[in-house]
Scaffold this motif. Structure first.
Motif, PDB file in Angstrom:
ATOM      1  N   TRP A  91       0.884  -1.173   0.000  1.00  0.00           N
ATOM      2  CA  TRP A  91       0.000   0.000   0.000  1.00  0.00           C
ATOM      3  C   TRP A  91       0.912   1.210   0.000  1.00  0.00           C
ATOM      4  O   TRP A  91       1.685   1.392   0.925  1.00  0.00           O
ATOM      5  CB  TRP A  91      -0.881  -0.052   1.247  1.00  0.00           C
ATOM      6  N   GLU A 111       1.535   5.374  -0.272  1.00  0.00           N
ATOM      7  CA  GLU A 111       0.931   6.694  -0.186  1.00  0.00           C
ATOM      8  C   GLU A 111       1.969   7.705  -0.636  1.00  0.00           C
ATOM      9  O   GLU A 111       3.042   7.820  -0.055  1.00  0.00           O
ATOM     10  CB  GLU A 111       0.505   6.983   1.249  1.00  0.00           C
ATOM     11  N   ARG A 169       2.220  16.162  -8.571  1.00  0.00           N
ATOM     12  CA  ARG A 169       1.099  16.402  -7.665  1.00  0.00           C
ATOM     13  C   ARG A 169      -0.120  15.600  -8.093  1.00  0.00           C
ATOM     14  O   ARG A 169      -0.911  15.133  -7.268  1.00  0.00           O
ATOM     15  CB  ARG A 169       0.762  17.898  -7.652  1.00  0.00           C
ATOM     16  N   GLU A 170      -0.258  15.399  -9.399  1.00  0.00           N
ATOM     17  CA  GLU A 170      -1.404  14.636  -9.898  1.00  0.00           C
ATOM     18  C   GLU A 170      -1.346  13.184  -9.463  1.00  0.00           C
ATOM     19  O   GLU A 170      -2.338  12.475  -9.536  1.00  0.00           O
ATOM     20  CB  GLU A 170      -1.425  14.673 -11.431  1.00  0.00           C
ATOM     21  N   GLN A 171      -0.163  12.692  -9.067  1.00  0.00           N
ATOM     22  CA  GLN A 171      -0.036  11.295  -8.675  1.00  0.00           C
ATOM     23  C   GLN A 171      -0.163  11.110  -7.174  1.00  0.00           C
ATOM     24  O   GLN A 171      -0.039   9.994  -6.677  1.00  0.00           O
ATOM     25  CB  GLN A 171       1.344  10.781  -9.083  1.00  0.00           C
ATOM     26  N   ALA A 172      -0.377  12.212  -6.434  1.00  0.00           N
ATOM     27  CA  ALA A 172      -0.443  12.093  -4.978  1.00  0.00           C
ATOM     28  C   ALA A 172      -1.646  11.259  -4.595  1.00  0.00           C
ATOM     29  O   ALA A 172      -2.678  11.304  -5.247  1.00  0.00           O
ATOM     30  CB  ALA A 172      -0.534  13.482  -4.359  1.00  0.00           C
ATOM     31  N   GLY A 173      -1.502  10.512  -3.524  1.00  0.00           N
ATOM     32  CA  GLY A 173      -2.635   9.722  -3.091  1.00  0.00           C
ATOM     33  C   GLY A 173      -2.234   8.290  -2.804  1.00  0.00           C
ATOM     34  O   GLY A 173      -1.071   7.980  -2.627  1.00  0.00           O
ATOM     35  N   HIS A 174      -3.220   7.422  -2.754  1.00  0.00           N
ATOM     36  CA  HIS A 174      -2.993   6.038  -2.352  1.00  0.00           C
ATOM     37  C   HIS A 174      -3.069   5.102  -3.545  1.00  0.00           C
ATOM     38  O   HIS A 174      -3.868   5.303  -4.447  1.00  0.00           O
ATOM     39  CB  HIS A 174      -4.062   5.619  -1.334  1.00  0.00           C
ATOM     40  N   LEU A 178      -2.407   0.670  -4.558  1.00  0.00           N
ATOM     41  CA  LEU A 178      -2.168  -0.669  -4.029  1.00  0.00           C
ATOM     42  C   LEU A 178      -1.527  -1.494  -5.122  1.00  0.00           C
ATOM     43  O   LEU A 178      -2.051  -1.596  -6.217  1.00  0.00           O
ATOM     44  CB  LEU A 178      -3.505  -1.286  -3.617  1.00  0.00           C
ATOM     45  N   GLY A 193      -5.324  -4.879  -6.714  1.00  0.00           N
ATOM     46  CA  GLY A 193      -4.762  -3.547  -6.631  1.00  0.00           C
ATOM     47  C   GLY A 193      -5.067  -2.732  -7.866  1.00  0.00           C
ATOM     48  O   GLY A 193      -5.728  -3.193  -8.786  1.00  0.00           O
ATOM     49  N   ASP A 194      -4.534  -1.525  -7.893  1.00  0.00           N
ATOM     50  CA  ASP A 194      -4.805  -0.679  -9.039  1.00  0.00           C
ATOM     51  C   ASP A 194      -3.546  -0.352  -9.822  1.00  0.00           C
ATOM     52  O   ASP A 194      -3.532   0.544 -10.652  1.00  0.00           O
ATOM     53  CB  ASP A 194      -5.494   0.619  -8.597  1.00  0.00           C
TER      54      ASP A 194
END
Lengths: 453, 320
Positions: free
Chosen positions: A216, A218, A231-236, A238, A274-275
């Motif tokens: 996981w 982040e 910044r567009e790739q920020a986030g979670h 899996l 996952g993604d």
């Protein structure tokens, strides 16, 4: 009367010069004692010492008992192993019988320690504790907390089970949390995951690892000035990935190698859950050729290729390849080659890097045993290319695309060996060829690390 | 939309459901009906001189003084599957504010908008090299470019406006948070499916749980966690009462010209009226103040509908 004959000067003078041949002395191992066992399981010990019974003469007994002693020490169960060879006594003893006693000292149940670790341009402090020989067959349960100089923190817990077979198979399962900063791309990454690993030797020196990893991740921006594509790739996200690693290393030393080759290939398939979904291949090859006693010529190559699995799964910036820096193509800033936005690296899906090095001893040849052992000079030429290439079916065209806008740098420097695992490089680099947007570094570059191009 | 099964009473308002809104400010389409725009168009020359006047706040050549670019984007979570009450209200407030100022922008929907935002608040706009999140910072950012809606207010009115904005955001905003995350029904039927809809298993459960802990912590600090649902509804009622009294029988809160307060109230009222929840008490509370509903409908017609001359059916879906 017999005694008088033996001691007569003529007979002793004739027999005094015959050397004793150990291999001519018939010997048989009749009994093996192992003292000091506690929680270690018997079947493991028996499996290890069994081969000693095959010895036929005294020389074999001595050599094999040394081998067995080394094997016992490598089991991961014992601290010290002592060997005592004696003639066998007792009712069933024969005249050439031997009794061997191994005195072992088992490892304590809980061990702890504080170590330092050297990574690429980073040092870390590791505080850990482990339970060696947990269930009696050489297993190990280990928990570690790492704190690095670049604010990277992490901990991992690992359970290792060696199978003690010919292929030297080891099963490992671990869970970990790792925080890392990547200022050259402007993001901070926090990874938490589980990994399962099975490693074995298919032929001696060729080690395979089959791994599954679920992570996981982040990703967060380091500051307000982080460029927008990052910044567009920020986030979670899996990632659930299967990986196969082949590793072959017959160099005499990983740090200052004089001869031998290193070959390593990693294939990763992410997307079973996952993604994150991609197929990734990565190759490392290094060849060392000694020219004279002290001068070594080294050629090395690294390359990687990744492709998105399908339209539903993504590739994130932390999965991509990066190039440039004192550990890869020298003469460029860290991650300084390839697609950039606002001086922050975005990474790409295909890369190759090659290096040609000439290692020579220090000019004034201090000789062995002193500085000469840990210091070397080296002259290098590095080249590489990285981009999101679009390959067609034509191989010639693809090769042309790959080499079209390559980067090139050369230079020389000093290398200092740190123990047996790492080295410090102080290089003067001259970038020769670069593309617009690359961040070059003409001048002195210092690097500490384990792996270099 | 996977909501609980409650029929939404028909009204003139349509929930905003398009995925992309590309609506340049149709200055010439607005006629005399819309008092706000009449004032805007006639006072554009005043605005221009005011840009010159306000510019002395920042040094010359400062990048924030550059004219409004044509590719400004507003980022928010997915409207249909993901966005929650409070983010929807805030996003609408910012959108209507930008339209009130006559500024062009495009709405971009991202599943990770919350993490992209520099402060964690939604929505945020990307204007050239600047990324600004939340209504108040956006208002200041635009004011630095010399555009604002409060020039016609005196100091007392400005203080009044700030007080009412604070009231609306604190009461209505926190009530939206409370109902989304602390009411079991809404949490299980609406919030969790929506918040986790953009993640794969097991991230969807993990992240929803984590967000709930964060929101609960925030509401505890604000003292809202100890309130019961009825108390929350009462607070919403009192807040709407106060706003309704201030509004009276006008369409705008101040001087018949639109301000940020109108934008904020529009955002909250529209969201509360058009979001179907398992229990529609919130909508009925808001509906019991007809002047608020009317003002909201008026703003919706003024800023979110195509000009009636160009559409065949004025009542149909507002957006393409």
């Amino acid at each position: 009367m017999q005694t008088a004959e033996r001691n007569s000067p003529e007979t002793t003078a004739e027999t005094a010069d015959v050397p004793l041949q150990l291999s001519n002395i018939k010997a048989l191992v009749e009994k093996i004692n192992v003292e000091g066992l506690g929680r270690t399981k018997d079947d493991l010990v028996i499996k290890t010492i069994k081969e000693l019974f095959e010895a036929k003469d005294f020389q074999q007994v001595v050599l094999k008992s040394q081998e067995v002693r080394t094997k016992l020490e490598k089991l991961g169960c014992f601290k010290n192993v002592g060997v005592f060879i004696d003639t066998s006594k007792g009712q069933d003893a024969t005249s050439s019988g031997l009794e061997i006693t191994f005195t072992v000292k088992e490892l304590k149940r809980v061990l702890g320690g504080i170590n330092t670790l050297v990574g690429n341009n980073e040092g870390s402090l590791v505080i850990g504790s482990n339970l060696p020989n947990t269930f009696g067959r050489g297993e190990k349960l280990q928990v570690e907390y790492t704190y690095g100089t670049k604010q990277s923190k992490g901990f991992n817990g690992m359970f290792v089970k060696p199978l003690h077979n010919k292929a030297n198979s080891i099963l490992t399962s671990s869970f970990y949390q790792q925080n890392s900063e990547w200022p050259s791309s402007g993001y901070h990454l926090c990874e938490q995951g589980i990994s399962l690993d099975a490693s074995f030797d298919s032929v001696p020196l060729l080690r395979h690892s089959v791994q599954w990893e679920g992570v996981w991740r982040e990703l967060s921006c380091q500051s307000r000035t982080t460029t927008f594509p990052v910044r567009e790739q920020a986030g979670h996200s899996l990632k659930s990935a299967l990986r196969h690693v082949i590793h072959y290393d017959n160099r005499d030393s990983a740090v200052f190698s004089n001869r031998g080759t290193l070959f390593r290939m990693v294939q990763e398939l992410a997307g079973l859950g996952g993604d994150v979904g991609f197929v990734k291949h990565e190759l490392t090859y290094q060849l060392n050729v000694p020219i004279t006693n002290d001068v070594v010529l080294q050629g090395s190559f690294q390359g990687g290729f990744m492709k998105r699995l399908n339209d539903e799964k993504m590739i994130y910036i932390c999965d991509r390849f990066f190039l440039g820096g004192p550990h890869t193509v020298r003469g460029f800033e860290q991650r300084g080659i390839g697609p950039q936005s606002d001086n922050q690296a975005l990474g790409a899906q295909t890369y190759w890097a090659a290096g040609l090095h000439l290692f020579t001893p220090l000019p004034f040849k201090p000789g062995h045993g002193g500085l000469g052992d840990i210091l070397r000079t080296h002259f290098f030429v590095n080249a590489g290319n990285i981009d999101n290439f679009n390959f067609g079916d034509n191989i010639k065209e693809s090769a042309r695309i790959l080499t079209d806008r390559y980067r090139l740098s050369y230079g020389m420097g000093l290398m200092l060996r740190l123990g047996t695992v790492a080295r410090i490089e102080l290089n003067y680099c001259v970038p020769l060829k670069c593309q617009r947007g690359d961040r070059t570094h003409h001048g002195v570059q210092v690097a500490v690390g384990v792996q270099f191009l | 939309m996977r909501y609980g099964a409650v029929a939404v009473p028909t009204s003139d308002l349509h929930p905003i459901s398009s995925s992309r809104v590309n609506r340049p400010a149709p200055k010439k389409a607005f006629g005399a009906e819309s008092g706000c725009h009449e004032n805007l168009s006639t006072s554009s020359s005043e605005m221009r001189t005011q840009i010159g006047k306000k510019a002395h706040r920042l040094p010359r050549g400062h990048p924030a003084l550059e004219p409004w670019p044509s590719d400004v984007k507003l980022y928010q979570p997915y409207e249909v599957e993901q966005i929650l009450l409070q983010d929807q209200a805030n996003s609408l407030a910012v959108q209507v504010f930008l339209r009130m100022c006559g500024l062009e922008f495009q709405v971009e929907m991202r599943s990770n908008a919350e993490h992209m935002s520099p402060s964690g608040k939604l929505p945020f706009i990307k204007c050239g090299a600047f990324v600004v999140a939340d209504l108040d910072p956006i208002v200041s950012f635009i004011a630095n470019k010399g555009i604002n809606l409060t020039d016609h207010l005196d100091a007392a009115q400005k203080a009044d406006m700030r007080a009412y904005m604070s009231l609306a955001n604190n009461i209505l905003g926190n009530a939206e948070l409370y109902i989304s995350w602390c009411d079991e029904n809404v949490l299980n039927e609406v919030t969790c499916p929506r918040y986790g809809s953009v993640y794969s298993w097991p991230l969807n459960t993990l992240l929803t749980w984590r967000k709930q802990k964060q929101v609960t912590k925030k509401l505890t600090a604000l003292g809202w966690i100890t309130k019961t649902l009825d108390e929350v509804y009462e607070d919403v009622d009192h807040c709407c009462n106060a706003l309704s009294e201030r509004l009276g029988n006008h369409l705008y809160f101040f001087n018949d010209r639109c301000t940020e307060l109108d934008a904020v109230v529009f955002g909250h009222v529209f969201t509360l009226l058009t979001t179907p929840l398992p229990d529609n008490r919130l909508a009925s509370i808001v509906r019991s103040y007809p002047n608020l509903v009317e003002a909201c409908q008026f703003l919706e017609k003024a800023f979110f509908q195509k000009p009636t001359a160009n559409t065949t059916d004025g009542d149909s879906d507002n957006f393409n």
